[in-house]
Design an enzyme around this catalytic site. Structure first.
Site, short mmCIF file in Angstrom:
data_model
loop_
_atom_site.label_atom_id
_atom_site.label_comp_id
_atom_site.label_asym_id
_atom_site.label_seq_id
_atom_site.Cartn_x
_atom_site.Cartn_y
_atom_site.Cartn_z
N LYS A 240 0.86 -1.18 0.00
CA LYS A 240 0.00 0.00 0.00
C LYS A 240 0.90 1.23 0.00
CE LYS A 240 -3.99 1.77 2.61
NZ LYS A 240 -4.83 1.54 3.78
N ASP B 15 -1.56 10.23 -6.21
CA ASP B 15 -0.16 9.96 -6.56
C ASP B 15 0.25 8.51 -6.34
OD1 ASP B 15 -0.17 9.83 -3.83
OD2 ASP B 15 1.32 11.41 -3.50
N ARG C 199 0.44 -5.02 3.56
CA ARG C 199 -0.80 -5.44 4.23
C ARG C 199 -1.09 -6.89 3.88
NH1 ARG C 199 -6.13 -1.80 3.50
NH2 ARG C 199 -5.91 -2.31 1.31
N ASP D 155 -16.73 0.19 -0.20
CA ASP D 155 -15.43 -0.29 -0.68
C ASP D 155 -14.48 -0.58 0.48
OD1 ASP D 155 -15.72 2.66 -0.62
OD2 ASP D 155 -13.56 2.63 -0.95
N ASN D 156 -14.88 -0.22 1.69
CA ASN D 156 -14.05 -0.52 2.86
C ASN D 156 -14.71 -1.58 3.73
OD1 ASN D 156 -12.25 1.42 1.98
ND2 ASN D 156 -13.13 3.04 3.25
N ASP E 262 -9.00 -1.26 5.84
CA ASP E 262 -8.83 0.16 5.48
C ASP E 262 -8.90 1.07 6.70
OD1 ASP E 262 -8.20 -0.34 2.93
OD2 ASP E 262 -9.85 0.75 2.03
P1 AMP Z 1 -9.66 5.02 0.88
O1 AMP Z 1 -10.11 6.35 1.36
O2 AMP Z 1 -8.26 4.66 1.31
O3 AMP Z 1 -10.63 3.92 1.15
O4 AMP Z 1 -9.54 5.16 -0.72
C1 AMP Z 1 -10.61 5.45 -1.55
C2 AMP Z 1 -10.15 5.39 -2.99
O5 AMP Z 1 -9.17 6.40 -3.25
C3 AMP Z 1 -9.49 4.07 -3.39
O6 AMP Z 1 -9.84 3.80 -4.73
C4 AMP Z 1 -8.04 4.37 -3.24
O7 AMP Z 1 -7.23 3.52 -4.02
C5 AMP Z 1 -7.97 5.81 -3.73
N1 AMP Z 1 -6.81 6.53 -3.18
C6 AMP Z 1 -6.63 6.94 -1.91
N2 AMP Z 1 -5.44 7.57 -1.76
C7 AMP Z 1 -4.84 7.57 -2.97
C8 AMP Z 1 -3.60 8.07 -3.47
N3 AMP Z 1 -2.71 8.72 -2.69
N4 AMP Z 1 -3.33 7.86 -4.78
C9 AMP Z 1 -4.20 7.22 -5.57
N5 AMP Z 1 -5.37 6.73 -5.16
C10 AMP Z 1 -5.71 6.90 -3.88
MG MG Z 2 -10.54 2.03 0.85
#
Ligand code: AMP
Ligand code: MG
Length: 491
Positions: A111, A123, A174, A250-251, A260
């Protein structure tokens, strides 16, 4: 000797639209911050080899180990109730699967390992703070006996990441029973891809619910099984004061693990309405709202499965509703059984639920520390020890009134105070990952490259049910000026 991962990949053998093949992006100067040696051994990996510079390069995504088949998984999801048809692994790459010494197949995922076709404007990277936070909290959850993804390693990348400020970059390795989410089903449902849904459901059944393979209606049984695991999981969260913070679909893991760790937090003072996440402005994911949101997420899963249930859509909906109606009973049974254990009851008796609710109400009114109240309650099962519980309440007499009724109830069971205390201490932790401690760890690591606090916190949290006198201060709630009011996403 080179590092060997005994990969046996199955997800990357699924149809091509399930993922994108993409390798991690190499980073400048990988440095191993932490390796979870016992987890490595459990997975059949050599911790000594993983600790070498070559191991650090693998754990940072600079070198792809033999047998890996790196992919970014496709998924969709409801974020705060709004559907996004394509999310996917935007900053995570699944290296592959290994079957551990316990016979369980697990994903090994990096991750923060660089951009993927799902990165959108991100990014693909992770900052050190959120990586340490996920390491600490996921391993603490494991030690508390709560289903969770694990953390195999944390490495710094030697590269900065740009957030509100410039921060050190890091990669977390992870480990999960799988990374299949409710949102993974939604990805195919949104595209009307019934074959994709069926292939995913079959994969999930074989991997996580093998017992239902022979069920008369395996897809119905699948929904029921996921409901059972989520109901149990969310009950366990509530029983330790955990707030996930971003229960988007998605989480929400299909295997029933906590997944997550973003703005998650444990509450100090008991407050059913507690929210920490800076982005949860409406309190959608507040502590006491989590069971309701769990059912909402499972309802989204049920919608995806309708085409597998019945060709007659009305009948399919009826069948799904019937299965979904199991959730409240399953959750309540798990939650109430857990509460009874927390207050030291060995049996279930009429009036227990109301009695325990009265304690929770008094705790909320008196801003009693959730963890310490229950921990000290174990000592109060005998004649002494009440003072420490009373001290948790702004108005200590609120506890005295309740304690009289509690002792009368305890007297209906034959267990000795010592037996009761042992049973209560086995379910009421002395140590949880308190927000102010996590913040102190992140500060020291990010500002001073100092990991002594990180190591100490991990050591304490590995044995949450043992009184550890040298570390007693880790049980203390924050002082007013140490209080963390807001937590932020791991992006
Ligand atoms: P999360 O908030 O971690 O559950 O992420 C929600 C979505 O945003 C997922 O599709 C992640 O892969 C994407 N995402 C979160 N942070 C980044 C990042 N720094 N670069 C690219 N995608 C991200
Ligand atoms: Mg997520």
């Amino acid at each position: 000797m080179t590092v060997h991962f005994p990969f046996q990949n199955t997800y990357s053998a699924l149809p091509a639209n399930f993922f994108a093949r993409v390798a991690p992006t190499p980073v400048a100067a990988p440095r191993l911050i932490k390796l979870n040696r016992s987890l490595a051994v459990q997975l059949g990996l050599d911790p000594d080899l993983l600790s070498t510079p070559e191991g650090a390069e693998i754990l940072a995504g600079k070198r792809v180990p033999d047998g890996a088949d790196p992919i970014a998984m496709a998924y969709a999801g409801h974020q705060f109730g709004h559907f996004v048809p394509q999310l996917g692994d935007g900053r995570a790459i699944l290296l592959g699967e290994v079957v551990g010494k316990d016979g369980v197949r697990r994903d090994i995922q990096l991750k923060g390992s660089g951009p993927t076709p799902f990165s959108r404007r991100g990014d693909g990277r992770a900052a050190l703070g959120p990586v340490l936070r996920e390491y600490i909290v996921s391993e603490a959850m494991f030690a508390l006996g709560i289903p969770t993804t694990r953390s195999l390693a944390a490495v710094t990348s030697g590269e900065p990441v740009m957030r509100e400020t410039v921060l050190p970059g890091a990669v977390l390795t992870r480990v999960a029973a799988s990374h299949i989410r409710v949102g993974t089903f939604q990805f195919f449902a949104a595209r009307g891809d019934t074959n994709g849904i069926r292939a995913l459901a079959d994969h999930v059944i074989a991997r996580h619910y093998p017992d239902i393979r022979s069920a008369e209606r395996p897809y119905h049984a699948l929904l029921s099984a996921v409901i059972g695991r989520q109901a149990d999981l969310i009950a366990r969260w509530l029983l330790v004061g955990f707030i996930h913070g971003v229960m988007n679909t998605d989480n929400c893991s299909i295997s029933g693990e906590t997944i997550d760790y973003g703005p998650c937090a444990f509450m100090d003072a008991y407050n059913p309405g507690q929210v920490f996440s800076s982005i949860d402005e409406m309190g959608r994911y507040a502590y006491a709202n989590q069971p309701r949101i769990g059912l909402w997420n499972l309802t989204r899963l049920a919608e995806c499965l309708l085409p597998l249930f019945n060709d007659d859509n009305d009948k399919a909906i009826e069948e799904a509703q019937f299965i979904l109606s199991e959730f409240p009973d399953k959750f309540t049974a798990a939650y109430q059984a857990g509460l009874r254990a927390k207050v030291g009851f060995f049996t279930a008796q009429d009036g227990d639920e109301a009695l325990i609710q009265d304690l929770l109400d008094a705790m909320a009114k008196n801003e009693a520390d959730f963890t310490n109240t229950f921990r000290h309650l174990g000592n109060a099962a005998g004649d002494d020890g009440a003072a420490d519980v009373r001290a948790q309440f702004m108005e200590p007499s609120a506890f005295d009134e309740w304690a009289t009724r509690w002792h009368a109830r305890l007297a209906l069971e034959p267990q000795t105070p010592a037996e009761r205390k042992a049973a209560m201490h086995a379910v009421n932790p002395a140590f949880i990952p308190r927000n102010h401690r996590i913040e102190a760890v992140i500060q020291a690591a990010t500002m001073n490259d100092d990991y002594a606090l990180f190591e100490e916190l991990i050591t304490v949290l590995a044995k949450p049910f043992e009184d550890q006198p040298p570390f007693a201060a880790y049980a203390d709630p924050p002082l007013p000026d140490q209080r963390v009011l807001r937590t932020f996403c791991g992006t």
